[in-house]
Design a protein around this motif. Sequence first.
Motif, PDB file in Angstrom:
ATOM      1  N   HIS A 489     -76.361 -95.436  -8.995  1.00 49.32           N
ATOM      2  CA  HIS A 489     -74.997 -95.906  -9.239  1.00 49.32           C
ATOM      3  C   HIS A 489     -74.487 -96.738  -8.077  1.00 49.32           C
ATOM      4  CE1 HIS A 489     -70.699 -95.168  -8.227  1.00 49.32           C
ATOM      5  NE2 HIS A 489     -70.522 -95.669  -9.428  1.00 49.32           N
ATOM      6  N   PHE A 490     -74.645 -96.242  -6.854  1.00 50.15           N
ATOM      7  CA  PHE A 490     -74.113 -96.963  -5.711  1.00 50.15           C
ATOM      8  C   PHE A 490     -74.840 -98.288  -5.495  1.00 50.15           C
ATOM      9  CE2 PHE A 490     -72.772 -92.564  -4.686  1.00 50.15           C
ATOM     10  CZ  PHE A 490     -71.406 -92.808  -4.666  1.00 50.15           C
ATOM     11  N   LYS A 491     -76.142 -98.315  -5.715  1.00 44.48           N
ATOM     12  CA  LYS A 491     -76.897 -99.557  -5.537  1.00 44.48           C
ATOM     13  C   LYS A 491     -76.505-100.598  -6.579  1.00 44.48           C
ATOM     14  CE  LYS A 491     -80.912 -97.285  -3.454  1.00 44.48           C
ATOM     15  NZ  LYS A 491     -82.311 -96.833  -3.675  1.00 44.48           N
ATOM     16  N   LEU A 492     -76.394-100.176  -7.832  1.00 51.42           N
ATOM     17  CA  LEU A 492     -76.078-101.132  -8.896  1.00 51.42           C
ATOM     18  C   LEU A 492     -74.635-101.616  -8.823  1.00 51.42           C
ATOM     19  CD1 LEU A 492     -77.893 -99.514 -11.967  1.00 51.42           C
ATOM     20  CD2 LEU A 492     -78.651-101.422 -10.557  1.00 51.42           C
ATOM     21  N   MET A 493     -73.729-100.739  -8.426  1.00 51.15           N
ATOM     22  CA  MET A 493     -72.303-101.103  -8.408  1.00 51.15           C
ATOM     23  C   MET A 493     -71.932-101.913  -7.176  1.00 51.15           C
ATOM     24  SD  MET A 493     -70.241 -99.971 -10.977  1.00 51.15           S
ATOM     25  CE  MET A 493     -68.659 -99.377 -10.365  1.00 51.15           C
ATOM     26  N   TYR A 494     -72.455-101.545  -6.012  1.00 50.24           N
ATOM     27  CA  TYR A 494     -71.918-102.088  -4.767  1.00 50.24           C
ATOM     28  C   TYR A 494     -72.928-102.868  -3.932  1.00 50.24           C
ATOM     29  CZ  TYR A 494     -68.663 -98.501  -6.280  1.00 50.24           C
ATOM     30  OH  TYR A 494     -67.825 -97.724  -7.043  1.00 50.24           O
ATOM     31  N   GLY A 495     -74.151-103.015  -4.425  1.00 47.89           N
ATOM     32  CA  GLY A 495     -75.126-103.866  -3.753  1.00 47.89           C
ATOM     33  C   GLY A 495     -75.283-103.556  -2.281  1.00 47.89           C
ATOM     34  N   PRO A 496     -75.083-104.549  -1.407  1.00 44.53           N
ATOM     35  CA  PRO A 496     -75.296-104.339   0.037  1.00 44.53           C
ATOM     36  C   PRO A 496     -74.373-103.274   0.635  1.00 44.53           C
ATOM     37  CG  PRO A 496     -75.086-106.689  -0.485  1.00 44.53           C
ATOM     38  CD  PRO A 496     -74.704-105.938  -1.717  1.00 44.53           C
ATOM     39  N   ALA A 497     -73.259-102.986  -0.032  1.00 47.15           N
ATOM     40  CA  ALA A 497     -72.300-102.003   0.487  1.00 47.15           C
ATOM     41  C   ALA A 497     -72.584-100.592  -0.016  1.00 47.15           C
ATOM     42  CB  ALA A 497     -70.874-102.408   0.102  1.00 47.15           C
ATOM     43  N   ALA A 498     -73.704-100.409  -0.709  1.00 47.31           N
ATOM     44  CA  ALA A 498     -74.001 -99.110  -1.327  1.00 47.31           C
ATOM     45  C   ALA A 498     -73.957 -97.941  -0.340  1.00 47.31           C
ATOM     46  CB  ALA A 498     -75.352 -99.160  -2.038  1.00 47.31           C
ATOM     47  N   PRO A 499     -74.600 -98.021   0.826  1.00 51.17           N
ATOM     48  CA  PRO A 499     -74.581 -96.857   1.739  1.00 51.17           C
ATOM     49  C   PRO A 499     -73.178 -96.464   2.184  1.00 51.17           C
ATOM     50  CG  PRO A 499     -76.282 -98.423   2.395  1.00 51.17           C
ATOM     51  CD  PRO A 499     -75.433 -99.115   1.367  1.00 51.17           C
ATOM     52  N   VAL A 500     -72.342 -97.465   2.442  1.00 55.51           N
ATOM     53  CA  VAL A 500     -70.984 -97.169   2.898  1.00 55.51           C
ATOM     54  C   VAL A 500     -70.149 -96.584   1.755  1.00 55.51           C
ATOM     55  CG1 VAL A 500     -68.883 -98.120   3.904  1.00 55.51           C
ATOM     56  CG2 VAL A 500     -71.110 -98.980   4.630  1.00 55.51           C
ATOM     57  N   MET A 501     -70.272 -97.161   0.558  1.00 53.98           N
ATOM     58  CA  MET A 501     -69.512 -96.639  -0.572  1.00 53.98           C
ATOM     59  C   MET A 501     -69.964 -95.224  -0.921  1.00 53.98           C
ATOM     60  SD  MET A 501     -67.220 -98.829  -1.254  1.00 53.98           S
ATOM     61  CE  MET A 501     -66.607 -98.268  -2.841  1.00 53.98           C
ATOM     62  N   GLN A 502     -71.251 -94.948  -0.773  1.00 48.75           N
ATOM     63  CA  GLN A 502     -71.739 -93.588  -1.003  1.00 48.75           C
ATOM     64  C   GLN A 502     -71.128 -92.629   0.018  1.00 48.75           C
ATOM     65  OE1 GLN A 502     -75.864 -93.248  -1.885  1.00 48.75           O
ATOM     66  NE2 GLN A 502     -76.013 -91.117  -1.263  1.00 48.75           N
ATOM     67  N   LYS A 503     -71.024 -93.073   1.245  1.00 55.16           N
ATOM     68  CA  LYS A 503     -70.415 -92.247   2.291  1.00 55.16           C
ATOM     69  C   LYS A 503     -68.954 -91.958   1.963  1.00 55.16           C
ATOM     70  CE  LYS A 503     -69.449 -92.136   7.269  1.00 55.16           C
ATOM     71  NZ  LYS A 503     -69.560 -92.880   8.558  1.00 55.16           N
ATOM     72  N   ILE A 504     -68.242 -92.980   1.478  1.00 52.34           N
ATOM     73  CA  ILE A 504     -66.835 -92.805   1.132  1.00 52.34           C
ATOM     74  C   ILE A 504     -66.681 -91.782   0.020  1.00 52.34           C
ATOM     75  CG2 ILE A 504     -64.860 -93.952   0.040  1.00 52.34           C
ATOM     76  CD1 ILE A 504     -65.661 -96.500   1.624  1.00 52.34           C
ATOM     77  N   PHE A 505     -67.484 -91.917  -1.039  1.00 56.02           N
ATOM     78  CA  PHE A 505     -67.376 -90.980  -2.163  1.00 56.02           C
ATOM     79  C   PHE A 505     -67.831 -89.583  -1.766  1.00 56.02           C
ATOM     80  CE2 PHE A 505     -66.593 -94.649  -4.733  1.00 56.02           C
ATOM     81  CZ  PHE A 505     -65.944 -94.170  -5.866  1.00 56.02           C
ATOM     82  N   ASP A 506     -68.847 -89.491  -0.930  1.00 49.74           N
ATOM     83  CA  ASP A 506     -69.264 -88.165  -0.457  1.00 49.74           C
ATOM     84  C   ASP A 506     -68.162 -87.517   0.374  1.00 49.74           C
ATOM     85  OD1 ASP A 506     -71.652 -88.324  -1.762  1.00 49.74           O
ATOM     86  OD2 ASP A 506     -72.858 -88.812   0.003  1.00 49.74           O
ATOM     87  N   ASN A 507     -67.411 -88.341   1.099  1.00 48.46           N
ATOM     88  CA  ASN A 507     -66.258 -87.831   1.847  1.00 48.46           C
ATOM     89  C   ASN A 507     -65.196 -87.280   0.904  1.00 48.46           C
ATOM     90  OD1 ASN A 507     -65.782 -87.639   4.694  1.00 48.46           O
ATOM     91  ND2 ASN A 507     -66.331 -89.798   4.853  1.00 48.46           N
TER      92      ASN A 507
END
Length: 946
Positions: A489-507
């Motif tokens: 989900h994070f890779k397909l939705m946010y591309g290069p920003a996937a790791p950071v967006m995953q961190k935000i949602f995990d937070n």
Amino acid sequence: VCFSAKAVSPRYVKFDKSEKIILKPGNFEVVVIPGSSPTARYAASFLADTLGRTFGVKVPVVKKSSGRIALHVGDKNLASQWGLDVSKLDRDGFYIRSGKNKILMIGRDDRSITPAANGGYFERATLFAVQEFLERFAGVRFYFPGEIGTVIPEKKEIVLNSVDLADRPDMQHRSFYIVPWKPIMEGQQFTFSGAVKGFGRLSALQLRTSTLHIPNCHGLGWLGLVERFGKTHPEYFALKANGTRWNGAVKLGNPNNDNGHICFSSGEMKDILLKDAEALLTGKPASATGAQNGHGKVAWGFPHRKPFFNLMPNDGMPPCLCSKCKPFFKNHQLSSNFMWRYFTSFAKTLKERKVPGYVTCMAYANYNMIPDCDIPDNIIVQLALTGPYNELLASQKRDDKLLIEWNKKLGSKPYLWLYPSKCRAAVGWVPNSAPRAVGAYLKRQAPYCFGAFLESETDIWLFGFLNYYVAAKVMWNSSADVDALLDEHFKLMYGPAAPVMQKIFDNFEKIWLEKICGNCVDTPVGPKGVVPSQTEIWTRIYNTATLNMINAEFDRAEKLAASDKKALKRVKFIRAEFWKPVLTGMERFRKSSEINDESVIAEMKSGEKITIDGKLNEPAWKNAPAVWLRERKKGVNSVATRVSMLRDKDYFYFGFFCQEPETANITAVKRQHDDNLLWQDNCVELYLDTRGDRKEYYQIMLNSQNSVSDLHVAPGITDWKWNSNALSAVSVQPGKSWCAEIRIPRSAMAQAKDKVNADFTRLRTLKNKTEYYNWIKLPPRNKVEQLGILYFTAPENRNLLKDQDFQGKVGYAGRFIGPWAAHKTIHRDTSVFRFGGSSCRMGDGCHTVQQNFKGLKTNTRYRFSYFIKLENLSIPGLYVRVFEGNGRVHTLPRVFPKGTAPWHKLEFTFKTGSTPPKNGISQIYFVLLKSTGRVWIDRVKIEEIR
């Protein structure tokens, strides 16, 4: 109806690499033959549209293949030629098969309903087949409806090996209830910007929700029992402590009670319900028995659908206190045994009468324990468990064990009612996204249940979209890898920003589970989850440091996604729709943290004494500070209630004056100390937070028979052993009023320093009606947070206006209330007010209200505020003029209040000029000119800003 609690049809996928089909723009078409189901036609258009966006071309939908590669949707003839029998699949199962230049997608469909208009309970497995094809072979992902939440990869071609696929859900029941949770709706937008029309329906379709309705929601409240038998046979209904019945005779505005609660020892009522069940399950109309649908019509209510009769009691079921029922409600296990004996005997009787179908019932509240009776196979059980938001609490192990025990008891799987909902933790503006916990929970329970209903009330729909997505995937395929789903989900939705967006949602998930739902305190019955207060939410959890950290992460995500337009658009969307509400919530808390309800608990003068006799006739009471209570529901008082307050070094004194013209109809009984049903009587209550930290309070209830119950409430603890040692007395003036006087030793409570946080309530219980009154505005969440303040020393009064609450006497020719004056007439309203027992009502001949005042300084900033309530106020509405007395006039506000609105505060600032008022006199005018309707004003202040 196709129903089985166990998945039995095969699930497989086979590929033949020797045969390939290559889809390219222009070389294929979607085929839906004449006579196909509405679902097949809808699914065909959906398939063509989605593949068209994949290839950037228009994909034709035809009735007959033209020789190009044909994607056949819902073609029963082709299925028959290929030996596929959809009738043998589990409900919602489907096939995808290819051969030569054909690809078939088909399942069983309802031929009377189309997904274009309905996302509810009807078979639409062909659509599921199309969705699977798009996900598996085109890489499409449906996270939530609309451009942002749908990932459609752009492709030049799709290459797939020859395929033979059969699929079906692991869980037959997959249902979501996603609606606004009103107690925390404080101006939030439930939907999101750019939400497509019918996004709720589209979401249900994309999540592949259940197509069979297995009702299990308080069915006894949906048969019209109160309307049918409430007056003629009150004995069919549960007995209250005061001798009346739960037969709907007294309407409290709560359907849980207004729809009645039955006596489970009433053989007559049981016979009536058996006739209702037999009629429904044998296909007879509701007119055969007179059953009503909950809306006054003779029809089957929504929890009753053939082949399911819902025997679950109405919500909030109180124990019946008749001589036959009462002994079984002494403890949890006894009540569970009693209720399930009733349910099972009911189901067995239907079996003996050879009535087809099922009885449905939840294992819920005080009847969720494993009973001591056998349960026949024509009962379908749904077990209510809190669910994934309790993953970090010790109680989760107990719930897990209970599900396994029900599994063993039944010899088959129940299904679940879960609460990944903000009713579990009523905190507005804060994301309740916890997809990892939701997925882990459902995977763990999959061997023991055939599905789940996820009650998912929230304030903002988007907060839970990943919860819904992961839950749907796991309920369809319990072996799904949750971490892999989220990584993708994070890779397909946010591309290069996937790791950071995953961190935000995990937070977000960590905060929600650990700090909000996992906030544990020790209690006498073990650790218990306690929802943090608003103060804790916005000062400890989502504090400034956390906000700054997450803001910085979003900044970083935007920089990383800068080169990918689609990814950047999604990052900004989530920031606006998911994160901005948190910032708004914090700002609203900052602005609204002021407690509006304040008074003084004055110290008695030397030599003054109070005799506790319930008469309130001592001189000390006549000069004591007082507050007035307001009717809780409609805000219109039928009677007046005043609470006077005093103290000395050893005691707090409270005097309740309760206007009551119907003293002959008062309902209250003499009770033992600490009877926890005293709240049902005609009574008053005190809530006192003497420590002042808004974490705990002492509660004292006193009914008009002078019976007392008291308790101490702290986070996770309700302590009935606490004793206030209060001395009380009650007196009654027939046809006029009753009064209560109470003296409480200060030593019985935590030491109070210079104030006490408090609330007072009155339950006016008469034979024919019940009314609730409060001092503080009814809190949406934690009561102790909203308590008013009783200061030991009155705060400095800086208000330049006199009689801010319109408590003065109505004077000459009905034109004056104390210092307030009207041109023709003035209305002092003691039925509708926000403070002080009265307000000024404008309209009905009162169009201007004014007061002369002194004290305005030159070149000084002032805050002007008032509370206002509106009822059908037409244009232009109400406005206020402040005349400085030097020729300068301030008209406030610029946009005049109008329409209908509950009590709310308006606040403005203005700065005076350099010329002082002539004769030192200034004026304030409330003006209601060419407007119809009414407006109430209260608590009017003009204060210097220091």
